[in-house]
Design a protein around this motif. Structure first.
Motif, PDB file in Angstrom:
ATOM      1  N   MET A  37       0.862  -1.182   0.000  1.00 37.37           N
ATOM      2  CA  MET A  37       0.000   0.000   0.000  1.00 37.37           C
ATOM      3  C   MET A  37       0.899   1.232   0.000  1.00 37.37           C
ATOM      4  SD  MET A  37      -3.285   0.959   0.304  1.00 37.37           S
ATOM      5  CE  MET A  37      -4.105  -0.390   1.113  1.00 37.37           C
ATOM      6  N   VAL A  38       0.625   2.172  -0.893  1.00 32.37           N
ATOM      7  CA  VAL A  38       1.400   3.413  -0.953  1.00 32.37           C
ATOM      8  C   VAL A  38       0.453   4.601  -0.854  1.00 32.37           C
ATOM      9  CG1 VAL A  38       3.266   2.385  -2.318  1.00 32.37           C
ATOM     10  CG2 VAL A  38       1.390   3.541  -3.486  1.00 32.37           C
ATOM     11  N   ASP A  39       1.006   5.722  -0.461  1.00 31.93           N
ATOM     12  CA  ASP A  39       0.249   6.963  -0.343  1.00 31.93           C
ATOM     13  C   ASP A  39      -0.077   7.491  -1.737  1.00 31.93           C
ATOM     14  OD1 ASP A  39      -0.636   9.133   1.535  1.00 31.93           O
ATOM     15  OD2 ASP A  39       0.678  10.300   0.207  1.00 31.93           O
ATOM     16  N   ASN A  56       4.563  -6.586  -8.975  1.00 37.60           N
ATOM     17  CA  ASN A  56       4.300  -5.817 -10.192  1.00 37.60           C
ATOM     18  C   ASN A  56       3.175  -4.801 -10.066  1.00 37.60           C
ATOM     19  OD1 ASN A  56       2.174  -7.584 -10.147  1.00 37.60           O
ATOM     20  ND2 ASN A  56       2.809  -8.724 -11.957  1.00 37.60           N
ATOM     21  N   ALA A  57       2.765  -4.506  -8.829  1.00 41.28           N
ATOM     22  CA  ALA A  57       1.719  -3.502  -8.631  1.00 41.28           C
ATOM     23  C   ALA A  57       1.734  -3.001  -7.190  1.00 41.28           C
ATOM     24  CB  ALA A  57       0.353  -4.092  -8.954  1.00 41.28           C
ATOM     25  N   VAL A  58       1.088  -1.865  -6.978  1.00 44.66           N
ATOM     26  CA  VAL A  58       0.888  -1.337  -5.623  1.00 44.66           C
ATOM     27  C   VAL A  58      -0.583  -0.958  -5.488  1.00 44.66           C
ATOM     28  CG1 VAL A  58       3.233  -0.474  -5.284  1.00 44.66           C
ATOM     29  CG2 VAL A  58       1.519   1.027  -6.297  1.00 44.66           C
ATOM     30  N   LEU A  59      -1.039  -0.866  -4.253  1.00 44.57           N
ATOM     31  CA  LEU A  59      -2.394  -0.415  -3.962  1.00 44.57           C
ATOM     32  C   LEU A  59      -2.338   1.013  -3.457  1.00 44.57           C
ATOM     33  CD1 LEU A  59      -3.657  -3.564  -2.057  1.00 44.57           C
ATOM     34  CD2 LEU A  59      -4.128  -2.939  -4.426  1.00 44.57           C
ATOM     35  N   VAL A  60      -3.325   1.800  -3.838  1.00 43.37           N
ATOM     36  CA  VAL A  60      -3.399   3.190  -3.415  1.00 43.37           C
ATOM     37  C   VAL A  60      -4.823   3.455  -2.928  1.00 43.37           C
ATOM     38  CG1 VAL A  60      -3.129   5.596  -4.117  1.00 43.37           C
ATOM     39  CG2 VAL A  60      -1.747   3.825  -5.214  1.00 43.37           C
ATOM     40  N   LYS A  61      -4.942   4.045  -1.754  1.00 42.23           N
ATOM     41  CA  LYS A  61      -6.255   4.449  -1.255  1.00 42.23           C
ATOM     42  C   LYS A  61      -6.338   5.963  -1.393  1.00 42.23           C
ATOM     43  CE  LYS A  61      -8.494   2.601   2.332  1.00 42.23           C
ATOM     44  NZ  LYS A  61      -8.813   2.273   3.753  1.00 42.23           N
ATOM     45  N   ASP A  62      -7.345   6.434  -2.138  1.00 43.31           N
ATOM     46  CA  ASP A  62      -7.469   7.876  -2.324  1.00 43.31           C
ATOM     47  C   ASP A  62      -8.184   8.513  -1.134  1.00 43.31           C
ATOM     48  OD1 ASP A  62     -10.229   7.531  -2.720  1.00 43.31           O
ATOM     49  OD2 ASP A  62     -10.084   7.648  -4.898  1.00 43.31           O
ATOM     50  N   LYS A  63      -8.286   9.819  -1.168  1.00 42.10           N
ATOM     51  CA  LYS A  63      -8.880  10.556  -0.041  1.00 42.10           C
ATOM     52  C   LYS A  63     -10.343  10.207   0.191  1.00 42.10           C
ATOM     53  CE  LYS A  63      -5.718  14.489  -0.187  1.00 42.10           C
ATOM     54  NZ  LYS A  63      -4.700  13.847  -0.976  1.00 42.10           N
ATOM     55  N   ALA A  64     -11.020   9.723  -0.842  1.00 46.86           N
ATOM     56  CA  ALA A  64     -12.413   9.314  -0.713  1.00 46.86           C
ATOM     57  C   ALA A  64     -12.549   7.893  -0.179  1.00 46.86           C
ATOM     58  CB  ALA A  64     -13.110   9.425  -2.064  1.00 46.86           C
ATOM     59  N   GLY A  65     -11.403   7.215  -0.010  1.00 49.27           N
ATOM     60  CA  GLY A  65     -11.417   5.861   0.522  1.00 49.27           C
ATOM     61  C   GLY A  65     -11.488   4.769  -0.528  1.00 49.27           C
ATOM     62  N   LYS A  66     -11.483   5.148  -1.807  1.00 49.14           N
ATOM     63  CA  LYS A  66     -11.509   4.156  -2.879  1.00 49.14           C
ATOM     64  C   LYS A  66     -10.126   3.548  -3.065  1.00 49.14           C
ATOM     65  CE  LYS A  66     -15.294   5.991  -5.603  1.00 49.14           C
ATOM     66  NZ  LYS A  66     -15.696   6.405  -6.946  1.00 49.14           N
ATOM     67  N   MET A  67     -10.090   2.243  -3.357  1.00 48.57           N
ATOM     68  CA  MET A  67      -8.828   1.541  -3.590  1.00 48.57           C
ATOM     69  C   MET A  67      -8.539   1.507  -5.092  1.00 48.57           C
ATOM     70  SD  MET A  67      -7.680   0.584  -0.653  1.00 48.57           S
ATOM     71  CE  MET A  67      -6.572  -0.749  -0.953  1.00 48.57           C
ATOM     72  N   HIS A  68      -7.270   1.680  -5.427  1.00 50.64           N
ATOM     73  CA  HIS A  68      -6.825   1.644  -6.816  1.00 50.64           C
ATOM     74  C   HIS A  68      -5.589   0.746  -6.900  1.00 50.64           C
ATOM     75  CE1 HIS A  68      -9.385   5.138  -7.689  1.00 50.64           C
ATOM     76  NE2 HIS A  68      -9.011   5.549  -6.491  1.00 50.64           N
ATOM     77  N   ILE A  69      -5.402   0.147  -8.045  1.00 45.90           N
ATOM     78  CA  ILE A  69      -4.202  -0.652  -8.300  1.00 45.90           C
ATOM     79  C   ILE A  69      -3.388   0.073  -9.358  1.00 45.90           C
ATOM     80  CG2 ILE A  69      -3.290  -2.835  -9.152  1.00 45.90           C
ATOM     81  CD1 ILE A  69      -5.858  -4.161  -8.197  1.00 45.90           C
ATOM     82  N   VAL A  70      -2.104   0.278  -9.079  1.00 44.87           N
ATOM     83  CA  VAL A  70      -1.182   0.858 -10.053  1.00 44.87           C
ATOM     84  C   VAL A  70      -0.218  -0.255 -10.435  1.00 44.87           C
ATOM     85  CG1 VAL A  70       0.574   2.604 -10.494  1.00 44.87           C
ATOM     86  CG2 VAL A  70      -1.390   3.160  -9.039  1.00 44.87           C
ATOM     87  N   THR A  71      -0.184  -0.581 -11.718  1.00 49.47           N
ATOM     88  CA  THR A  71       0.654  -1.679 -12.203  1.00 49.47           C
ATOM     89  C   THR A  71       1.872  -1.156 -12.946  1.00 49.47           C
ATOM     90  OG1 THR A  71      -0.472  -1.830 -14.340  1.00 49.47           O
ATOM     91  CG2 THR A  71      -1.419  -3.087 -12.510  1.00 49.47           C
ATOM     92  N   GLN A  72       2.762  -2.071 -13.272  1.00 45.84           N
ATOM     93  CA  GLN A  72       3.945  -1.710 -14.072  1.00 45.84           C
ATOM     94  C   GLN A  72       3.488  -1.095 -15.397  1.00 45.84           C
ATOM     95  OE1 GLN A  72       5.733  -5.587 -14.300  1.00 45.84           O
ATOM     96  NE2 GLN A  72       7.061  -5.208 -12.545  1.00 45.84           N
ATOM     97  N   TYR A  73       2.460  -1.649 -15.980  1.00 48.23           N
ATOM     98  CA  TYR A  73       1.946  -1.132 -17.252  1.00 48.23           C
ATOM     99  C   TYR A  73       1.468   0.309 -17.108  1.00 48.23           C
ATOM    100  CZ  TYR A  73      -0.793  -0.736 -21.501  1.00 48.23           C
ATOM    101  OH  TYR A  73      -1.307  -0.326 -22.706  1.00 48.23           O
ATOM    102  N   ASP A  74       0.804   0.610 -16.005  1.00 49.73           N
ATOM    103  CA  ASP A  74       0.323   1.979 -15.771  1.00 49.73           C
ATOM    104  C   ASP A  74       1.493   2.955 -15.722  1.00 49.73           C
ATOM    105  OD1 ASP A  74      -2.392   1.211 -15.523  1.00 49.73           O
ATOM    106  OD2 ASP A  74      -2.038   0.641 -13.438  1.00 49.73           O
ATOM    107  N   ILE A  75       2.567   2.542 -15.089  1.00 48.10           N
ATOM    108  CA  ILE A  75       3.747   3.406 -14.990  1.00 48.10           C
ATOM    109  C   ILE A  75       4.351   3.664 -16.361  1.00 48.10           C
ATOM    110  CG2 ILE A  75       6.097   3.613 -14.060  1.00 48.10           C
ATOM    111  CD1 ILE A  75       5.024   1.984 -11.639  1.00 48.10           C
ATOM    112  N   LEU A  76       4.442   2.609 -17.158  1.00 50.25           N
ATOM    113  CA  LEU A  76       4.966   2.774 -18.522  1.00 50.25           C
ATOM    114  C   LEU A  76       4.084   3.702 -19.343  1.00 50.25           C
ATOM    115  CD1 LEU A  76       6.062  -0.873 -19.316  1.00 50.25           C
ATOM    116  CD2 LEU A  76       7.546   1.090 -18.905  1.00 50.25           C
ATOM    117  N   GLN A  77       2.799   3.592 -19.176  1.00 48.79           N
ATOM    118  CA  GLN A  77       1.868   4.452 -19.904  1.00 48.79           C
ATOM    119  C   GLN A  77       2.016   5.923 -19.472  1.00 48.79           C
ATOM    120  OE1 GLN A  77       1.125   2.644 -22.500  1.00 48.79           O
ATOM    121  NE2 GLN A  77      -1.038   3.121 -22.415  1.00 48.79           N
ATOM    122  N   ALA A  78       2.324   6.140 -18.202  1.00 44.99           N
ATOM    123  CA  ALA A  78       2.446   7.507 -17.681  1.00 44.99           C
ATOM    124  C   ALA A  78       3.718   8.194 -18.151  1.00 44.99           C
ATOM    125  CB  ALA A  78       2.406   7.483 -16.153  1.00 44.99           C
ATOM    126  N   MET A  79       4.682   7.430 -18.590  1.00 41.15           N
ATOM    127  CA  MET A  79       5.967   8.010 -18.977  1.00 41.15           C
ATOM    128  C   MET A  79       5.981   8.344 -20.414  1.00 41.15           C
ATOM    129  SD  MET A  79       8.551   5.788 -16.749  1.00 41.15           S
ATOM    130  CE  MET A  79       9.552   7.013 -15.966  1.00 41.15           C
TER     131      MET A  79
END
Length: 79
Positions: A37-39, A56-79
């Protein structure tokens, strides 16, 4: 509560190791450890401390309390 993770690698390894039992396993028997879990404010450059060849992924909880998964693919897409 997050109790584990199920990835393509977990599933493929199980199927290759247990070809005759492939339809009988429970998710609990196949899944790996839960993703870290990451901030939500973590910098992309800091994710390398968490995401690697084994994780190959991390979990993120946003301020509204929703959980999200960030994967290696997401990181590549962001770059």
């Amino acid at each position: 509560e997050i109790v584990g993770s199920l990835t393509e690698s977990n599933l493929l390894n199980y199927l290759l190791d247990n070809p005759t039992e492939n339809g009988q396993a429970t998710v609990h028997n196949i899944m790996g450890e839960a993703f870290p879990m990451v901030d939500e404010d973590i910098k992309l450059s800091q994710l390398r401390m968490f995401i690697n060849k084994k994780i190959n992924a991390v979990l993120v909880k946003d301020k509204a309390g929703k959980m999200h998964i960030v994967t290696q693919y997401d990181i590549l897409q962001a770059m």
